[in-house]
Design an enzyme around this catalytic site. Structure first.
Site, PDB file in Angstrom:
ATOM      1  N   LYS A  13       0.839  -1.215   0.000  1.00 43.56           N
ATOM      2  CA  LYS A  13       0.000   0.000   0.000  1.00 43.56           C
ATOM      3  C   LYS A  13       0.873   1.265   0.000  1.00 43.56           C
ATOM      4  O   LYS A  13       0.669   2.172  -0.792  1.00 43.56           O
ATOM      5  CB  LYS A  13      -0.935   0.026   1.237  1.00 43.56           C
ATOM      6  N   ARG A  88      -9.964   0.758   8.352  1.00 47.96           N
ATOM      7  CA  ARG A  88      -9.565  -0.599   8.724  1.00 47.96           C
ATOM      8  C   ARG A  88     -10.623  -1.318   9.533  1.00 47.96           C
ATOM      9  O   ARG A  88     -10.409  -2.467   9.916  1.00 47.96           O
ATOM     10  CB  ARG A  88      -8.318  -0.501   9.600  1.00 47.96           C
ATOM     11  N   ARG A 127      11.940  -5.112   5.074  1.00 42.84           N
ATOM     12  CA  ARG A 127      11.677  -3.695   4.765  1.00 42.84           C
ATOM     13  C   ARG A 127      12.566  -2.770   5.583  1.00 42.84           C
ATOM     14  O   ARG A 127      12.812  -2.977   6.749  1.00 42.84           O
ATOM     15  CB  ARG A 127      10.209  -3.387   5.079  1.00 42.84           C
ATOM     16  N   ARG A 161      11.070  -0.489  11.143  1.00 40.33           N
ATOM     17  CA  ARG A 161       9.947  -0.247  12.057  1.00 40.33           C
ATOM     18  C   ARG A 161       9.965  -1.217  13.235  1.00 40.33           C
ATOM     19  O   ARG A 161      10.219  -2.397  13.042  1.00 40.33           O
ATOM     20  CB  ARG A 161       8.622  -0.376  11.294  1.00 40.33           C
ATOM     21  N   ARG A 172      -0.721  -8.401  13.397  1.00 39.64           N
ATOM     22  CA  ARG A 172      -1.236  -7.429  12.413  1.00 39.64           C
ATOM     23  C   ARG A 172      -2.054  -8.140  11.331  1.00 39.64           C
ATOM     24  O   ARG A 172      -3.102  -7.659  10.897  1.00 39.64           O
ATOM     25  CB  ARG A 172      -0.071  -6.638  11.802  1.00 39.64           C
TER      26      ARG A 172
HETATM   27  P1  AP5 Z   1       4.840  -1.590   1.887  1.00 34.75           P
HETATM   28  O1  AP5 Z   1       4.509  -0.781   0.682  1.00 34.75           O
HETATM   29  O2  AP5 Z   1       5.552  -0.934   3.006  1.00 34.75           O
HETATM   30  O3  AP5 Z   1       3.527  -2.360   2.412  1.00 34.75           O
HETATM   31  P2  AP5 Z   1       2.255  -1.805   3.188  1.00 34.75           P
HETATM   32  O4  AP5 Z   1       1.063  -2.455   2.571  1.00 34.75           O
HETATM   33  O5  AP5 Z   1       2.281  -0.327   3.260  1.00 34.75           O
HETATM   34  O6  AP5 Z   1       2.514  -2.503   4.582  1.00 34.75           O
HETATM   35  P3  AP5 Z   1       2.450  -1.909   6.052  1.00 34.75           P
HETATM   36  O7  AP5 Z   1       3.251  -2.874   6.892  1.00 34.75           O
HETATM   37  O8  AP5 Z   1       2.840  -0.485   6.094  1.00 34.75           O
HETATM   38  O9  AP5 Z   1       0.969  -2.080   6.368  1.00 34.75           O
HETATM   39  P4  AP5 Z   1       0.292  -2.032   7.730  1.00 34.75           P
HETATM   40  O10 AP5 Z   1      -1.104  -1.970   7.305  1.00 34.75           O
HETATM   41  O11 AP5 Z   1       0.634  -3.157   8.639  1.00 34.75           O
HETATM   42  O12 AP5 Z   1       0.986  -0.794   8.481  1.00 34.75           O
HETATM   43  P5  AP5 Z   1       0.473   0.656   8.799  1.00 34.75           P
HETATM   44  O13 AP5 Z   1       1.633   1.553   8.807  1.00 34.75           O
HETATM   45  O14 AP5 Z   1      -0.686   0.997   7.961  1.00 34.75           O
HETATM   46  O15 AP5 Z   1       5.688  -2.850   1.388  1.00 34.75           O
HETATM   47  C1  AP5 Z   1       6.277  -3.758   2.312  1.00 34.75           C
HETATM   48  C2  AP5 Z   1       7.681  -4.177   1.837  1.00 34.75           C
HETATM   49  O16 AP5 Z   1       7.562  -4.944   0.651  1.00 34.75           O
HETATM   50  C3  AP5 Z   1       8.605  -2.999   1.479  1.00 34.75           C
HETATM   51  O17 AP5 Z   1       9.906  -3.329   1.880  1.00 34.75           O
HETATM   52  C4  AP5 Z   1       8.513  -2.889  -0.046  1.00 34.75           C
HETATM   53  O18 AP5 Z   1       9.718  -2.387  -0.618  1.00 34.75           O
HETATM   54  C5  AP5 Z   1       8.254  -4.340  -0.452  1.00 34.75           C
HETATM   55  N1  AP5 Z   1       7.344  -4.462  -1.603  1.00 34.75           N
HETATM   56  C6  AP5 Z   1       6.244  -3.711  -1.878  1.00 34.75           C
HETATM   57  N2  AP5 Z   1       5.636  -4.140  -3.009  1.00 34.75           N
HETATM   58  C7  AP5 Z   1       6.382  -5.209  -3.448  1.00 34.75           C
HETATM   59  C8  AP5 Z   1       6.265  -6.092  -4.576  1.00 34.75           C
HETATM   60  N3  AP5 Z   1       5.276  -5.953  -5.480  1.00 34.75           N
HETATM   61  N4  AP5 Z   1       7.189  -7.076  -4.692  1.00 34.75           N
HETATM   62  C9  AP5 Z   1       8.204  -7.217  -3.783  1.00 34.75           C
HETATM   63  N5  AP5 Z   1       8.363  -6.405  -2.711  1.00 34.75           N
HETATM   64  C10 AP5 Z   1       7.470  -5.419  -2.548  1.00 34.75           C
HETATM   65  O19 AP5 Z   1      -0.056   0.463  10.308  1.00 34.75           O
HETATM   66  C11 AP5 Z   1       0.839   0.239  11.380  1.00 34.75           C
HETATM   67  C12 AP5 Z   1       0.086   0.217  12.694  1.00 34.75           C
HETATM   68  O20 AP5 Z   1      -0.523   1.503  12.923  1.00 34.75           O
HETATM   69  C13 AP5 Z   1      -1.089  -0.772  12.766  1.00 34.75           C
HETATM   70  O21 AP5 Z   1      -0.655  -2.054  13.161  1.00 34.75           O
HETATM   71  C14 AP5 Z   1      -1.978  -0.096  13.808  1.00 34.75           C
HETATM   72  O22 AP5 Z   1      -1.510  -0.312  15.121  1.00 34.75           O
HETATM   73  C15 AP5 Z   1      -1.828   1.385  13.485  1.00 34.75           C
HETATM   74  N6  AP5 Z   1      -2.826   1.880  12.505  1.00 34.75           N
HETATM   75  C16 AP5 Z   1      -2.555   2.412  11.276  1.00 34.75           C
HETATM   76  N7  AP5 Z   1      -3.694   2.762  10.645  1.00 34.75           N
HETATM   77  C17 AP5 Z   1      -4.702   2.432  11.482  1.00 34.75           C
HETATM   78  C18 AP5 Z   1      -6.121   2.510  11.374  1.00 34.75           C
HETATM   79  N8  AP5 Z   1      -6.724   3.002  10.269  1.00 34.75           N
HETATM   80  N9  AP5 Z   1      -6.862   2.075  12.425  1.00 34.75           N
HETATM   81  C19 AP5 Z   1      -6.277   1.593  13.537  1.00 34.75           C
HETATM   82  N10 AP5 Z   1      -4.946   1.465  13.699  1.00 34.75           N
HETATM   83  C20 AP5 Z   1      -4.161   1.885  12.675  1.00 34.75           C
HETATM   84 MG    MG Z   2       2.503   1.093   4.834  1.00 37.58          MG
END
Ligand code: AP5
Ligand code: MG
Length: 216
Positions: A13, A88, A127, A161, A172
């Site tokens: 994402k 979410r 990552r 992270r 997660r």
């Molecule tokens: P990346 O693009 O970083 O993936 P992502 O989908 O953004 O994954 P996240 O881990 O950021 O998602 P998340 O939902 O757990 O975390 P968030 O920050 O939202 O890609 C991942 C890796 O793969 C990278 O190294 C990239 O280079 C590689 N990659 C990408 N595409 C690829 C491909 N096609 N092929 C190969 N490699 C690839 O949330 C974190 C925390 O915040 C949550 O756990 C929660 O506690 C809180 N939080 C955030 N939003 C909310 C909400 N709306 N409600 C409640 N709590 C929330």
């Molecule tokens: Mg992300």
């Protein structure tokens, strides 16, 4: 244009949202990034969120929806929004409808990145990002062109992270399966969901998303 990128942790994402900001002048609204900034700045929201995030659980709906509302308030009406990691839960989906209405916006697309969950742990544990500009990398799939130097800003410090360890990733994933995946039918009923294969090369995923938001 207002789009939601939906998919489990590590689906890509953040990677794809960032590319859309560059190609289409849209704005990435990542609640994860906003929360991490709040944790770093030790704001009251950050202090509250830190432990929940470290456990891999979801922060309260009220907190994240207030963050999104404030960002949209500060943004020009003509700038497109890419929601990354929000909504979410069913409550957040409902709150988003209210917030968009208030800002005279409507949802155009919900793009679900379809991925193989087993591959995600590998993606997440590989990552890292630039400590200066936040550019995202991966040990093997997407390393900087010159080892140790950020492609985007030339920075030489990188970080990982705290929630990117195997145990927290499992929580997660579980939160995604139990609370986030079930909101898809809300958008399916509106006919705005497109599924994109998130397992291909990063460029191919971008091309597939672009064919949805700006068909040739
Ligand atoms: P990346 O693009 O970083 O993936 P992502 O989908 O953004 O994954 P996240 O881990 O950021 O998602 P998340 O939902 O757990 O975390 P968030 O920050 O939202 O890609 C991942 C890796 O793969 C990278 O190294 C990239 O280079 C590689 N990659 C990408 N595409 C690829 C491909 N096609 N092929 C190969 N490699 C690839 O949330 C974190 C925390 O915040 C949550 O756990 C929660 O506690 C809180 N939080 C955030 N939003 C909310 C909400 N709306 N409600 C409640 N709590 C929330
Ligand atoms: Mg992300």
């Amino acid at each position: 244009m207002n789009i939601i990128l939906l998919g489990p942790p590590g689906a890509g994402k953040g990677t794809q949202a960032h590319r859309l900001t560059e190609h289409h002048g849209m704005r990435q609204l990542s609640t994860g990034d906003m929360l991490r900034a709040a944790v770093k700045a030790q704001t009251p929201v950050g202090i509250k969120a830190k432990e929940v995030m470290d456990r891999g659980e979801l922060v309260s709906d009220e907190i994240v929806s207030a963050l999104i509302d404030a960002e949209l308030e500060a943004m020009g009406d003509d700038v497109g929004a890419i929601f990354d990691g929000y909504p979410r839960t069913a409550a957040q989906a409902e709150q988003l409808d209210g917030i968009l209405g208030k800002h005279n916006r409507a949802l155009d697309h919900v793009i679900e990145l379809e991925v193989d969950v087993d591959a995600l742990v590998k993606r997440i544990t590989g990552r890292f990002s630039c400590a200066n500009c936040g550019a995202l990398y991966h040990n093997t799939a997407n390393p900087p062109e010159k080892e140790g130097v950020c492609d985007q800003c030339g920075g030489t410090e990188f970080k990982r992270r705290p929630d990117d360890n195997e145990e927290t990733v499992r929580t997660r994933m579980d939160e995604y399966r139990r609370k986030t995946a079930p909101i898809l039918p809300i958008y399916e009923e509106r006919g705005i969901v497109t599924r994109v294969d998130g397992m291909g090369e990063i460029d191919d995923v971008t091309t597939a998303i672009e064919s949805v938001i700006a068909p040739a």
